[in-house]
Design a protein around this motif. Structure first.
Motif, PDB file in Angstrom:
ATOM      1  N   PRO A  12      -1.977 -35.506  22.373  1.00  0.00           N
ATOM      2  CA  PRO A  12      -2.388 -36.400  21.294  1.00  0.00           C
ATOM      3  C   PRO A  12      -3.899 -36.353  21.120  1.00  0.00           C
ATOM      4  CG  PRO A  12      -1.411 -37.632  23.136  1.00  0.00           C
ATOM      5  CD  PRO A  12      -1.350 -36.183  23.477  1.00  0.00           C
ATOM      6  N   ARG A  13      -4.346 -36.403  19.882  1.00  0.00           N
ATOM      7  CA  ARG A  13      -5.783 -36.365  19.579  1.00  0.00           C
ATOM      8  C   ARG A  13      -6.152 -37.546  18.714  1.00  0.00           C
ATOM      9  NH1 ARG A  13      -6.534 -32.172  15.852  1.00  0.00           N
ATOM     10  NH2 ARG A  13      -8.749 -32.224  16.166  1.00  0.00           N
ATOM     11  N   ARG A  14      -7.300 -38.114  18.953  1.00  0.00           N
ATOM     12  CA  ARG A  14      -7.850 -39.099  18.023  1.00  0.00           C
ATOM     13  C   ARG A  14      -8.398 -38.316  16.847  1.00  0.00           C
ATOM     14  NH1 ARG A  14     -12.259 -42.772  20.296  1.00  0.00           N
ATOM     15  NH2 ARG A  14     -12.379 -43.130  18.083  1.00  0.00           N
ATOM     16  N   CYS A  15      -8.199 -38.787  15.672  1.00  0.00           N
ATOM     17  CA  CYS A  15      -8.690 -38.096  14.486  1.00  0.00           C
ATOM     18  C   CYS A  15      -9.537 -39.055  13.665  1.00  0.00           C
ATOM     19  CB  CYS A  15      -7.525 -37.528  13.688  1.00  0.00           C
ATOM     20  SG  CYS A  15      -6.652 -36.249  14.599  1.00  0.00           S
ATOM     21  N   ASP A  16     -10.845 -38.985  13.893  1.00  0.00           N
ATOM     22  CA  ASP A  16     -11.791 -39.920  13.285  1.00  0.00           C
ATOM     23  C   ASP A  16     -12.568 -39.332  12.123  1.00  0.00           C
ATOM     24  OD1 ASP A  16     -11.354 -41.682  15.583  1.00  0.00           O
ATOM     25  OD2 ASP A  16     -12.611 -40.275  16.670  1.00  0.00           O
ATOM     26  N   VAL A  17     -12.625 -38.003  12.024  1.00  0.00           N
ATOM     27  CA  VAL A  17     -13.504 -37.329  11.070  1.00  0.00           C
ATOM     28  C   VAL A  17     -12.673 -36.424  10.173  1.00  0.00           C
ATOM     29  CG1 VAL A  17     -15.473 -35.759  10.888  1.00  0.00           C
ATOM     30  CG2 VAL A  17     -15.348 -37.342  12.798  1.00  0.00           C
ATOM     31  N   ALA A  18     -12.972 -36.443   8.876  1.00  0.00           N
ATOM     32  CA  ALA A  18     -12.292 -35.552   7.927  1.00  0.00           C
ATOM     33  C   ALA A  18     -13.313 -34.604   7.309  1.00  0.00           C
ATOM     34  CB  ALA A  18     -11.600 -36.359   6.840  1.00  0.00           C
ATOM     35  N   PHE A  19     -12.945 -33.345   7.198  1.00  0.00           N
ATOM     36  CA  PHE A  19     -13.785 -32.351   6.534  1.00  0.00           C
ATOM     37  C   PHE A  19     -12.864 -31.350   5.858  1.00  0.00           C
ATOM     38  CE2 PHE A  19     -12.907 -30.676  10.698  1.00  0.00           C
ATOM     39  CZ  PHE A  19     -12.920 -29.301  10.597  1.00  0.00           C
ATOM     40  N   THR A  20     -13.424 -30.392   5.126  1.00  0.00           N
ATOM     41  CA  THR A  20     -12.578 -29.424   4.433  1.00  0.00           C
ATOM     42  C   THR A  20     -12.843 -28.010   4.929  1.00  0.00           C
ATOM     43  OG1 THR A  20     -14.143 -29.135   2.611  1.00  0.00           O
ATOM     44  CG2 THR A  20     -12.426 -30.805   2.314  1.00  0.00           C
ATOM     45  N   VAL A  21     -11.777 -27.228   4.953  1.00  0.00           N
ATOM     46  CA  VAL A  21     -11.853 -25.805   5.266  1.00  0.00           C
ATOM     47  C   VAL A  21     -11.234 -25.088   4.070  1.00  0.00           C
ATOM     48  CG1 VAL A  21     -11.108 -23.950   6.790  1.00  0.00           C
ATOM     49  CG2 VAL A  21     -11.677 -26.188   7.745  1.00  0.00           C
ATOM     50  N   ALA A  30     -14.101 -37.194  16.654  1.00  0.00           N
ATOM     51  CA  ALA A  30     -15.563 -37.246  16.662  1.00  0.00           C
ATOM     52  C   ALA A  30     -16.073 -36.524  17.901  1.00  0.00           C
ATOM     53  CB  ALA A  30     -16.034 -38.684  16.645  1.00  0.00           C
ATOM     54  N   GLY A  31     -17.083 -35.685  17.743  1.00  0.00           N
ATOM     55  CA  GLY A  31     -17.660 -34.943  18.858  1.00  0.00           C
ATOM     56  C   GLY A  31     -17.028 -33.589  19.088  1.00  0.00           C
ATOM     57  N   GLU A  32     -15.929 -33.302  18.410  1.00  0.00           N
ATOM     58  CA  GLU A  32     -15.240 -32.020  18.565  1.00  0.00           C
ATOM     59  C   GLU A  32     -16.002 -30.925  17.815  1.00  0.00           C
ATOM     60  OE1 GLU A  32     -10.556 -30.800  18.411  1.00  0.00           O
ATOM     61  OE2 GLU A  32     -11.254 -32.255  16.967  1.00  0.00           O
ATOM     62  N   THR A  33     -15.876 -29.695  18.276  1.00  0.00           N
ATOM     63  CA  THR A  33     -16.507 -28.596  17.546  1.00  0.00           C
ATOM     64  C   THR A  33     -15.653 -28.223  16.345  1.00  0.00           C
ATOM     65  OG1 THR A  33     -15.404 -26.829  18.774  1.00  0.00           O
ATOM     66  CG2 THR A  33     -17.546 -27.611  19.638  1.00  0.00           C
ATOM     67  N   VAL A  34     -16.283 -27.590  15.376  1.00  0.00           N
ATOM     68  CA  VAL A  34     -15.552 -27.118  14.197  1.00  0.00           C
ATOM     69  C   VAL A  34     -14.487 -26.118  14.630  1.00  0.00           C
ATOM     70  CG1 VAL A  34     -15.749 -25.906  11.991  1.00  0.00           C
ATOM     71  CG2 VAL A  34     -17.501 -27.553  12.659  1.00  0.00           C
ATOM     72  N   ALA A  35     -14.813 -25.230  15.562  1.00  0.00           N
ATOM     73  CA  ALA A  35     -13.834 -24.247  16.043  1.00  0.00           C
ATOM     74  C   ALA A  35     -12.627 -24.942  16.650  1.00  0.00           C
ATOM     75  CB  ALA A  35     -14.467 -23.301  17.059  1.00  0.00           C
ATOM     76  N   THR A  76     -22.781 -19.745  10.314  1.00  0.00           N
ATOM     77  CA  THR A  76     -22.835 -20.883  11.226  1.00  0.00           C
ATOM     78  C   THR A  76     -21.749 -20.704  12.277  1.00  0.00           C
ATOM     79  OG1 THR A  76     -23.613 -22.327   9.450  1.00  0.00           O
ATOM     80  CG2 THR A  76     -22.671 -23.390  11.391  1.00  0.00           C
ATOM     81  N   ARG A  77     -22.121 -20.739  13.526  1.00  0.00           N
ATOM     82  CA  ARG A  77     -21.146 -20.570  14.615  1.00  0.00           C
ATOM     83  C   ARG A  77     -20.357 -21.866  14.804  1.00  0.00           C
ATOM     84  NH1 ARG A  77     -25.471 -18.258  18.654  1.00  0.00           N
ATOM     85  NH2 ARG A  77     -26.677 -19.645  17.349  1.00  0.00           N
ATOM     86  N   THR A  78     -19.062 -21.803  14.552  1.00  0.00           N
ATOM     87  CA  THR A  78     -18.223 -22.995  14.622  1.00  0.00           C
ATOM     88  C   THR A  78     -18.066 -23.508  16.045  1.00  0.00           C
ATOM     89  OG1 THR A  78     -16.205 -21.666  14.737  1.00  0.00           O
ATOM     90  CG2 THR A  78     -16.918 -22.382  12.557  1.00  0.00           C
ATOM     91  N   CYS A  79     -18.228 -22.641  17.024  1.00  0.00           N
ATOM     92  CA  CYS A  79     -18.070 -23.072  18.417  1.00  0.00           C
ATOM     93  C   CYS A  79     -19.252 -23.915  18.889  1.00  0.00           C
ATOM     94  CB  CYS A  79     -17.870 -21.870  19.336  1.00  0.00           C
ATOM     95  SG  CYS A  79     -19.290 -20.765  19.430  1.00  0.00           S
ATOM     96  N   LEU A  80     -20.353 -23.892  18.156  1.00  0.00           N
ATOM     97  CA  LEU A  80     -21.545 -24.665  18.525  1.00  0.00           C
ATOM     98  C   LEU A  80     -21.816 -25.816  17.569  1.00  0.00           C
ATOM     99  CD1 LEU A  80     -24.037 -21.802  19.429  1.00  0.00           C
ATOM    100  CD2 LEU A  80     -22.599 -23.146  20.964  1.00  0.00           C
ATOM    101  N   THR A  81     -21.007 -25.943  16.518  1.00  0.00           N
ATOM    102  CA  THR A  81     -21.247 -26.933  15.479  1.00  0.00           C
ATOM    103  C   THR A  81     -20.268 -28.093  15.616  1.00  0.00           C
ATOM    104  OG1 THR A  81     -21.967 -25.160  14.005  1.00  0.00           O
ATOM    105  CG2 THR A  81     -21.429 -27.271  12.980  1.00  0.00           C
ATOM    106  N   THR A  82     -20.805 -29.302  15.702  1.00  0.00           N
ATOM    107  CA  THR A  82     -19.975 -30.499  15.819  1.00  0.00           C
ATOM    108  C   THR A  82     -19.526 -30.942  14.433  1.00  0.00           C
ATOM    109  OG1 THR A  82     -21.267 -31.158  17.743  1.00  0.00           O
ATOM    110  CG2 THR A  82     -19.933 -32.864  16.702  1.00  0.00           C
ATOM    111  N   VAL A  83     -18.269 -31.360  14.326  1.00  0.00           N
ATOM    112  CA  VAL A  83     -17.756 -31.800  13.027  1.00  0.00           C
ATOM    113  C   VAL A  83     -18.508 -33.031  12.534  1.00  0.00           C
ATOM    114  CG1 VAL A  83     -15.434 -30.855  13.346  1.00  0.00           C
ATOM    115  CG2 VAL A  83     -15.915 -33.177  14.065  1.00  0.00           C
ATOM    116  N   ARG A  84     -18.669 -33.094  11.222  1.00  0.00           N
ATOM    117  CA  ARG A  84     -19.273 -34.250  10.570  1.00  0.00           C
ATOM    118  C   ARG A  84     -18.378 -34.637   9.402  1.00  0.00           C
ATOM    119  NH1 ARG A  84     -23.073 -30.532  10.563  1.00  0.00           N
ATOM    120  NH2 ARG A  84     -23.110 -30.394   8.299  1.00  0.00           N
ATOM    121  N   GLU A  85     -18.316 -35.892   9.130  1.00  0.00           N
ATOM    122  CA  GLU A  85     -17.529 -36.398   8.009  1.00  0.00           C
ATOM    123  C   GLU A  85     -17.967 -35.709   6.714  1.00  0.00           C
ATOM    124  OE1 GLU A  85     -14.601 -38.396   6.182  1.00  0.00           O
ATOM    125  OE2 GLU A  85     -15.024 -38.724   8.298  1.00  0.00           O
TER     126      GLU A  85
END
Length: 93
Positions: A12-21, A30-35, A76-85
């Motif tokens: 189970p994951r908390r899902c606090d942030v929404a973005f588009t791909v 929150a705090g998860e990487t884009v990757a 932009t390297r997704t493994c180093l980028t934190t998700v943002r709303e």
């Protein structure tokens, strides 16, 4: 616990942030990487370069295999980028 392959199991994951791909809504913790968020959402191809599909390889920022365009910033390297709303991720690098 079910007898399902380890690769098929999810936690189970908390899902606090929404973005588009590529225009598709993805939710992430929150705090998860884009990757990490893209992989959890089932994305397996992050970009196409040199006629081949690309996806995360090292997950520590050295290989650039996971590089996409994030909010108009190319490679932009997704493994180093934190998700943002509201961030906009494009895999057409």
């Amino acid at each position: 616990m079910k007898n399902e392959p380890l690769a098929e199991r999810t936690a189970p994951r908390r899902c606090d942030v929404a973005f588009t791909v590529d225009g598709r809504r993805v939710i992430a913790a929150a705090g998860e990487t884009v990757a990490g968020a893209m992989l959890a959402a089932g994305e397996r191809t992050f970009a196409r370069r040199y006629g081949e599909r690309r996806a995360p390889l090292c997950n520590m920022g050295t290989c650039f295999e996971c590089a996409v365009t994030v909010d108009d910033a190319p490679l932009t390297r997704t493994c180093l980028t934190t998700v943002r709303e509201g961030m906009d991720v494009r895999t057409d690098v």
